[in-house]
Write an enzyme that holds these catalytic residues in place. Sequence first.
Site, PDB file in Angstrom:
ATOM      1  N   LYS A  22       0.838  -1.213   0.000  1.00  0.00           N
ATOM      2  CA  LYS A  22       0.000   0.000   0.000  1.00  0.00           C
ATOM      3  C   LYS A  22       0.865   1.252   0.000  1.00  0.00           C
ATOM      4  O   LYS A  22       0.668   2.161  -0.808  1.00  0.00           O
ATOM      5  CB  LYS A  22      -0.899   0.001   1.249  1.00  0.00           C
ATOM      6  N   ASN A  23       1.819   1.309   0.913  1.00  0.00           N
ATOM      7  CA  ASN A  23       2.558   2.557   1.090  1.00  0.00           C
ATOM      8  C   ASN A  23       3.591   2.801  -0.007  1.00  0.00           C
ATOM      9  O   ASN A  23       4.138   3.902  -0.111  1.00  0.00           O
ATOM     10  CB  ASN A  23       3.192   2.613   2.479  1.00  0.00           C
ATOM     11  N   CYS A 116      -5.399   7.549   9.297  1.00  0.00           N
ATOM     12  CA  CYS A 116      -5.579   6.951  10.620  1.00  0.00           C
ATOM     13  C   CYS A 116      -5.244   7.956  11.706  1.00  0.00           C
ATOM     14  O   CYS A 116      -4.272   8.706  11.585  1.00  0.00           O
ATOM     15  CB  CYS A 116      -4.674   5.732  10.758  1.00  0.00           C
ATOM     16  N   ARG A 121      -0.980  14.758  13.249  1.00  0.00           N
ATOM     17  CA  ARG A 121      -0.333  14.457  11.966  1.00  0.00           C
ATOM     18  C   ARG A 121      -0.347  15.713  11.101  1.00  0.00           C
ATOM     19  O   ARG A 121      -1.059  15.779  10.086  1.00  0.00           O
ATOM     20  CB  ARG A 121      -1.018  13.275  11.269  1.00  0.00           C
ATOM     21  N   ASP A 305       4.232   0.675  12.291  1.00  0.00           N
ATOM     22  CA  ASP A 305       3.041   0.016  11.745  1.00  0.00           C
ATOM     23  C   ASP A 305       2.888  -1.427  12.230  1.00  0.00           C
ATOM     24  O   ASP A 305       1.858  -2.061  11.974  1.00  0.00           O
ATOM     25  CB  ASP A 305       3.065   0.046  10.207  1.00  0.00           C
ATOM     26  N   ARG A 397      -8.766  -0.855   4.227  1.00  0.00           N
ATOM     27  CA  ARG A 397      -7.976   0.226   3.622  1.00  0.00           C
ATOM     28  C   ARG A 397      -6.591  -0.257   3.229  1.00  0.00           C
ATOM     29  O   ARG A 397      -5.979   0.303   2.320  1.00  0.00           O
ATOM     30  CB  ARG A 397      -7.824   1.382   4.616  1.00  0.00           C
TER      31      ARG A 397
HETATM   32  C1  EPZ Z   1       3.819   7.041   6.658  1.00  0.00           C
HETATM   33  O1  EPZ Z   1       2.981   8.038   7.241  1.00  0.00           O
HETATM   34  C2  EPZ Z   1       2.963   5.821   6.488  1.00  0.00           C
HETATM   35  N1  EPZ Z   1       1.824   6.134   5.642  1.00  0.00           N
HETATM   36  C3  EPZ Z   1       2.472   5.326   7.836  1.00  0.00           C
HETATM   37  O2  EPZ Z   1       1.762   4.120   7.643  1.00  0.00           O
HETATM   38  C4  EPZ Z   1       3.691   5.046   8.728  1.00  0.00           C
HETATM   39  O3  EPZ Z   1       3.229   4.708  10.014  1.00  0.00           O
HETATM   40  C5  EPZ Z   1       4.567   6.294   8.813  1.00  0.00           C
HETATM   41  O4  EPZ Z   1       4.931   6.741   7.489  1.00  0.00           O
HETATM   42  C6  EPZ Z   1       5.844   6.066   9.611  1.00  0.00           C
HETATM   43  O5  EPZ Z   1       6.573   5.022   9.051  1.00  0.00           O
HETATM   44  C7  EPZ Z   1       1.953   6.093   4.325  1.00  0.00           C
HETATM   45  O6  EPZ Z   1       3.011   5.816   3.773  1.00  0.00           O
HETATM   46  C8  EPZ Z   1       0.730   6.373   3.529  1.00  0.00           C
HETATM   47  P1  EPZ Z   1       5.637  10.519   8.775  1.00  0.00           P
HETATM   48  P2  EPZ Z   1       3.417   9.557   7.284  1.00  0.00           P
HETATM   49  O7  EPZ Z   1       5.445  11.762   8.011  1.00  0.00           O
HETATM   50  O8  EPZ Z   1       4.133   9.879   6.029  1.00  0.00           O
HETATM   51  C9  EPZ Z   1       5.393  13.886  12.202  1.00  0.00           C
HETATM   52  C10 EPZ Z   1      -0.129   2.745   7.703  1.00  0.00           C
HETATM   53  O9  EPZ Z   1      -0.757   2.171   8.635  1.00  0.00           O
HETATM   54  N2  EPZ Z   1       5.198  14.870  11.105  1.00  0.00           N
HETATM   55  O10 EPZ Z   1       6.925   9.777   8.636  1.00  0.00           O
HETATM   56  O11 EPZ Z   1       2.243  10.338   7.654  1.00  0.00           O
HETATM   57  C11 EPZ Z   1       4.156  13.001  12.368  1.00  0.00           C
HETATM   58  O12 EPZ Z   1       3.177  13.624  13.138  1.00  0.00           O
HETATM   59  C12 EPZ Z   1       0.346   4.157   7.895  1.00  0.00           C
HETATM   60  O13 EPZ Z   1       0.076   2.211   6.629  1.00  0.00           O
HETATM   61  C13 EPZ Z   1       5.110  16.215  11.433  1.00  0.00           C
HETATM   62  O14 EPZ Z   1       5.206  16.622  12.604  1.00  0.00           O
HETATM   63  O15 EPZ Z   1       4.443   9.511   8.492  1.00  0.00           O
HETATM   64  C14 EPZ Z   1       4.750  11.766  13.009  1.00  0.00           C
HETATM   65  O16 EPZ Z   1       4.849  11.951  14.397  1.00  0.00           O
HETATM   66  C15 EPZ Z   1      -0.069   4.737   9.209  1.00  0.00           C
HETATM   67  N3  EPZ Z   1       4.911  17.127  10.420  1.00  0.00           N
HETATM   68  C16 EPZ Z   1       6.162  11.686  12.397  1.00  0.00           C
HETATM   69  O17 EPZ Z   1       6.434  12.992  11.854  1.00  0.00           O
HETATM   70  C17 EPZ Z   1       4.801  16.732   9.117  1.00  0.00           C
HETATM   71  O18 EPZ Z   1       4.634  17.599   8.241  1.00  0.00           O
HETATM   72  C18 EPZ Z   1       6.333  10.655  11.298  1.00  0.00           C
HETATM   73  O19 EPZ Z   1       5.352  10.848  10.306  1.00  0.00           O
HETATM   74  C19 EPZ Z   1       4.890  15.362   8.798  1.00  0.00           C
HETATM   75  C20 EPZ Z   1       5.088  14.444   9.824  1.00  0.00           C
END
Ligand code: EPZ
Length: 417
Positions: A22-23, A116, A121, A305, A397
């Site tokens: 998916k990702n 989610c 986020r 995850d 999803r």
């Molecule tokens: C990706 O989410 C994945 N989703 C998530 O998988 C996964 O848990 C996550 O990466 C971490 O590996 C997809 O690829 C679609 P991040 P993402 O930006 O990109 C903070 C699943 O179940 N942050 O690396 O949203 C954020 O709040 C999903 O498949 C900011 O503060 O994750 C978090 O604490 C759930 N500001 C941390 O960074 C921003 O602008 C990591 O988030 C962006 C992120």
Amino acid sequence: MNAIMVEKTRALRGDVLIQGSKNAALPIMAACLLIDGVCTLTNVPQILDVDCMCHLLKLCGCKVERWDHTLTIDTTGLHCCPFPTEEVLQMRSSITLLGPLLSRCGRVEMSYPGGCVLGERPIDYHKSLLEQMGVCFWDTTDGFGASCDRLQGTYLCMPFPSVGATETAILAAVMAEGTTWLYGYAKEPEIKALCAFLRKAGANISEFGDTVLQIEGVNRLHPITWKIPSDRIVAGTYMCALAAVGGKVRLQKAPEKELEALLTKLSRMGVTISKDSLGLVLEHSGRLCGIPFLETGIYPGFPTDLQSTMLVVLTQCKGMSVVKEGIFSNRFHIVKYLKALGACIEQEENMAYVHGPTAFTGIPMKAEELRGGAALVLAALVAEGNSRIENISYIKRGYENLVSDLQGLGGRLWYAS
Ligand code: EPZ
């Protein structure tokens, strides 16, 4: 069918074929917007988030066709449009459209992405990186607008290796004017997959050591056919199912290297892991040992995850285990259900202390997010009696065949209305 019924399962045995990721699929689908013409993606999982991305692509003028696990995306009719809030709110990955649309159309309006609920986020990193490339943002009634002339390559330094913000920067940079240097970027396998896809389409992306990505903007990318890699989180979910229930399972097409953090822990806990010509074989009977400390982190650390599914496993292990969630501020939604099933867990902020093993008795539950929903199914497999899990659209999803894959391994579960 909006519920899953689950009965106690004594052992899982057999083979399971791992679906496409998916990702990896979602940002690669968004990347197709950068390419004038028709791209073909194979091994695309049949899941709700992919349906949602297809819908968003159609809204901005793409012709999207799907048969079985193959998808064609024709961007000939691409145009800029405001996206309806409801669609954008359905998933976090809506944000991956931002870079390509700014690159191709120079303007985007959308609401803030959903996805989610795992704590805060925000999209501040995405915005800041794009601002440095020449994008202006403004607020709209239900979201934001963004516009630019041609995106400008520049030096970008990420405050944290966010997966989504790294994707945004890459997608914006590949056709920007000049060169972009991206420091402190995320190295998750899905980022590698996106770069490999873009390189094959003609992008100029190089890695220097472990610290910087250099992206030289090109004027044009060309259409390609590309196979989406296997889903490491789905494979990890089935490994956790085996660890929780016991038995012997062969995972075909499991991305072993990407799951090293999980496999190392499972092996220390007592799961036997081997390989044969058809895949990765995991086996165990009896009680596993808990792990003194597990912290989720950026790749190659333990994936956030798989934190929920691992928590279920630890409730069935001997001794005390400590789990620290290192990525999201609120990813312990399932703890209340695990306790109601019979688990002994204390949770404080981003820490969970698990005392095992404990017997479970089935109860009604509701999925509240994707990976937590799958973890509830695993927990129900070890519970005496029946469990009913509702809100399963969260699970659909990201998991194409959670129920039938587990049934194929001898799991006692089925869909119910
Ligand atoms: C990706 O989410 C994945 N989703 C998530 O998988 C996964 O848990 C996550 O990466 C971490 O590996 C997809 O690829 C679609 P991040 P993402 O930006 O990109 C903070 C699943 O179940 N942050 O690396 O949203 C954020 O709040 C999903 O498949 C900011 O503060 O994750 C978090 O604490 C759930 N500001 C941390 O960074 C921003 O602008 C990591 O988030 C962006 C992120």
